[in-house]
Write an enzyme that holds these catalytic residues in place. Structure first.
Site, PDB file in Angstrom:
ATOM      1  N   ASP A   8      50.379  50.049  52.826  1.00  9.83           N
ATOM      2  CA  ASP A   8      49.682  50.194  53.970  1.00  9.83           C
ATOM      3  C   ASP A   8      49.898  51.927  54.749  1.00  9.83           C
ATOM      4  OD1 ASP A   8      48.812  47.643  53.999  1.00  9.83           O
ATOM      5  OD2 ASP A   8      50.553  47.052  55.073  1.00  9.83           O
ATOM      6  N   GLY A  61      44.194  46.317  50.128  1.00 13.94           N
ATOM      7  CA  GLY A  61      43.061  46.528  50.757  1.00 13.94           C
ATOM      8  C   GLY A  61      42.747  47.949  51.286  1.00 13.94           C
ATOM      9  N   HIS A  62      41.775  48.656  51.019  1.00 19.69           N
ATOM     10  CA  HIS A  62      41.712  49.915  51.540  1.00 19.69           C
ATOM     11  C   HIS A  62      40.380  49.907  52.196  1.00 19.69           C
ATOM     12  CE1 HIS A  62      44.414  51.396  48.751  1.00 19.69           C
ATOM     13  NE2 HIS A  62      43.643  51.670  47.728  1.00 19.69           N
ATOM     14  N   GLN A  94      50.120  49.087  47.220  1.00 19.68           N
ATOM     15  CA  GLN A  94      51.379  48.511  47.798  1.00 19.68           C
ATOM     16  C   GLN A  94      52.201  49.893  47.918  1.00 19.68           C
ATOM     17  OE1 GLN A  94      50.460  46.279  45.160  1.00 19.68           O
ATOM     18  NE2 GLN A  94      49.414  45.168  46.730  1.00 19.68           N
TER      19      GLN A  94
HETATM   20  P1  IMP Z   1      52.020  39.476  47.405  1.00 16.98           P
HETATM   21  O1  IMP Z   1      51.983  40.785  46.800  1.00 16.98           O
HETATM   22  O2  IMP Z   1      50.970  38.722  47.987  1.00 16.98           O
HETATM   23  O3  IMP Z   1      52.828  38.568  46.630  1.00 16.98           O
HETATM   24  O4  IMP Z   1      53.216  39.561  48.709  1.00 16.98           O
HETATM   25  C1  IMP Z   1      54.581  40.032  48.396  1.00 16.98           C
HETATM   26  C2  IMP Z   1      54.861  41.212  49.471  1.00 16.98           C
HETATM   27  O5  IMP Z   1      54.151  42.008  49.335  1.00 16.98           O
HETATM   28  C3  IMP Z   1      54.559  40.315  50.717  1.00 16.98           C
HETATM   29  O6  IMP Z   1      55.465  40.880  51.991  1.00 16.98           O
HETATM   30  C4  IMP Z   1      53.375  41.133  51.411  1.00 16.98           C
HETATM   31  O7  IMP Z   1      53.015  41.312  52.811  1.00 16.98           O
HETATM   32  C5  IMP Z   1      53.566  42.455  50.707  1.00 16.98           C
HETATM   33  N1  IMP Z   1      52.068  43.087  50.211  1.00 16.98           N
HETATM   34  C6  IMP Z   1      51.542  42.693  49.127  1.00 16.98           C
HETATM   35  N2  IMP Z   1      50.292  43.544  49.120  1.00 16.98           N
HETATM   36  C7  IMP Z   1      50.450  44.471  50.124  1.00 16.98           C
HETATM   37  C8  IMP Z   1      49.701  45.590  50.682  1.00 16.98           C
HETATM   38  O8  IMP Z   1      48.497  45.927  49.979  1.00 16.98           O
HETATM   39  N3  IMP Z   1      50.075  46.213  51.791  1.00 16.98           N
HETATM   40  C9  IMP Z   1      51.392  45.888  52.410  1.00 16.98           C
HETATM   41  N4  IMP Z   1      52.084  44.922  52.129  1.00 16.98           N
HETATM   42  C10 IMP Z   1      51.676  44.285  50.694  1.00 16.98           C
END
Ligand code: IMP
Length: 435
Positions: free
Chosen positions: A13, A40-41, A231
């Site tokens: 983010d 997500g962008h 991420q």
């Molecule tokens: P997952 O990727 O859905 O398995 O989530 C694992 C961890 O990564 C969690 O703490 C999510 O909130 C975090 N996470 C996954 N994708 C994003 C992103 O695009 N931005 C921020 N945090 C993310």
């Protein structure tokens, strides 16, 4: 030819959407290499706002190609939805401008079910050992698990009905046993998956192909290539705050495994740094501020997830985290985002090191038990009250904002490449020519 990888250097983010979009102007090819629709962008192009989770933002620019590499996990319904939404708004997605790797793994309905079930700790004592990560619930982790255990279905399998049925049938034996015995969930039937395959293949077949070959052709033709990371560094499966991480390699090196890029092709690595720090989900966050400062940051920066809408945890800029990302990804310059959000928040702080057992540490400890015991050591900085959205050069910024950036640059250990001073494309101080 220039190859630029854009990666997050915090917990995701960081505002990659706007920066990737800016760089896309000069790129010929934009490539996603890891993650899935957990990312997500939000992009504003031509006054229109687009929220993209899977399709690389290059698609919004005529004449560019967009690739989803083998390292991405694809939810076909989300992909079809994005293609349809783009088409409804006049952005054509065609086999000529978009390819998804036949080797990218498919997020199946049972992956989402497992992700959700594991995030709901059972009542009573058996909650003891279970770790709730606070995932996005999109099935990302279970899909990568099946990839690693060689049980996965790949996008290319959608085009091979017999292979799909036998592999999906084998996967269901195990998944249904888990649903029945451990999670009290309804079993999934093979015919249901076969019907999905038919629908997905009918829509996506023209886009499924050898994404690597498209990349290699672009590299040998000397084209400009942009790798769009998702991420952030501290969510990396190996180097992040394990187990509170995502399931893929979020570092620049992920572009090699996740798209087939030769390591030596990566020219520049732009590390995204939000001017403060946020984190979604569980896990340690040394510079988190729970009180009014954190709440004001959340409101000023509209820190709510693009994918899940969850409020993000907020805190001071952590140069220890960014310095670690610089080391891990070979970051050649920093893109500072959301500097404008700090306006009027009063005195600012940047964590320059942590104190652990009486010693100063300069990089994130690899184990979260140590990280949880770290006390940030802060450098104090003056705040600023001026509107900075009109700044186009560093010299347009008020002295305190410039000193904050100087401090950031010194402590993070990489030069500034750009500074974003507002959400609009033009609200940027560009310090480097990337392509
Ligand atoms: P997952 O990727 O859905 O398995 O989530 C694992 C961890 O990564 C969690 O703490 C999510 O909130 C975090 N996470 C996954 N994708 C994003 C992103 O695009 N931005 C921020 N945090 C993310």
């Amino acid at each position: 030819m220039t190859v630029v990888a854009v990666v997050g250097s915090q917990w995701g983010d960081e505002g990659k959407g706007k920066v990737v979009d800016l760089l896309t102007d000069a790129a010929d090819l934009v490539v996603r290499f890891q993650g899935g629709n957990n990312a997500g962008h939000t992009l504003v192009v031509g006054g229109e706002s687009y929220a993209l989770h899977l399709v690389p933002s290059g698609i919004l620019h005529p004449g560019k190609r967009a690739l989803v590499g083998n390292g991405v996990v694809v939810d076909p319904d989300v992909l079809i939805g994005e293609i349809d939404d783009l088409a409804a708004r006049g952005v054509e997605v065609t086999p000529g401008n978009f390819t998804v790797s036949a080797s990218a793994h498919v997020i199946m309905p049972y992956h989402r079910m497992l992700d959700g079930a594991r995030e709901r700790p059972p009542a009573g004592d058996c909650a003891g050992g279970r770790v709730v990560i606070g995932t996005t619930g999109r099935g990302i982790g279970p899909c990568y698990e099946d990839k690693a255990s060689r049980q996965g279905l790949r996008m290319g399998d959608l085009l091979l009905p017999e292979r799909f049925s036998s592999r999906a049938g084998a996967a269901l034996l195990e998944k249904n046993a888990l649903f029945r015995t451990l999670y009290a969930l309804p079993e999934v039937g093979l015919p249901e998956l076969e019907a999905l395959r038919e629908r997905w293949a009918a829509r996506l077949a023209p886009f499924i192909g050898d994404a690597r070959a498209v990349l290699w052709e672009a590299l040998s033709a000397g084209r400009n290539v942009l790798f769009e990371g998702a991420q952030g560094s501290q969510l990396d499966i190996d180097h992040g705050t394990y187990p509170y991480v995502t399931s893929s390699t979020t570092l620049s090196g992920g572009a090699c495994g996740g798209a087939g890029a030769p390591p030596r092709s990566l020219g520049k690595v732009l590390g995204l740094v939000k001017a403060y720090t946020t984190r979604v989900g569980e896990g340690p966050f040394p510079t988190e501020v729970a009180g009014p400062f954190g709440e004001r940051l959340r409101e000023a920066g509209r820190e709510y997830g693009t994918t899940t809408g969850r409020p993000r945890r907020c805190g001071h800029l952590d140069a220890v985290a960014v310095r670690t990302a610089v080391a891990l990804s070979g970051i050649t310059s920093l893109a500072v985002t959301k500097l404008d959000v700090l306006r009027g928040l009063g005195p600012l702080k940047i964590a320059e090191s942590y104190r652990l057992d009486g010693e100063l540490v300069r990089h994130m400890p690899p184990d979260i038990r140590d990280l949880a015991r770290c006390e940030p050591v802060y450098r104090d900085c003056d705040g600023f009250g001026e509107d900075i959205s009109g700044a186009r050069r560093l010299s347009d910024l008020p002295g305190a904002a410039r000193r904050y950036l100087d401090c950031l640059e010194e402590l993070c250990g990489a030069p500034l490449g750009l500074v974003s001073v507002g959400p609009e494309r033009g609200e940027t101080v560009l310090l480097e020519k990337f392509f």
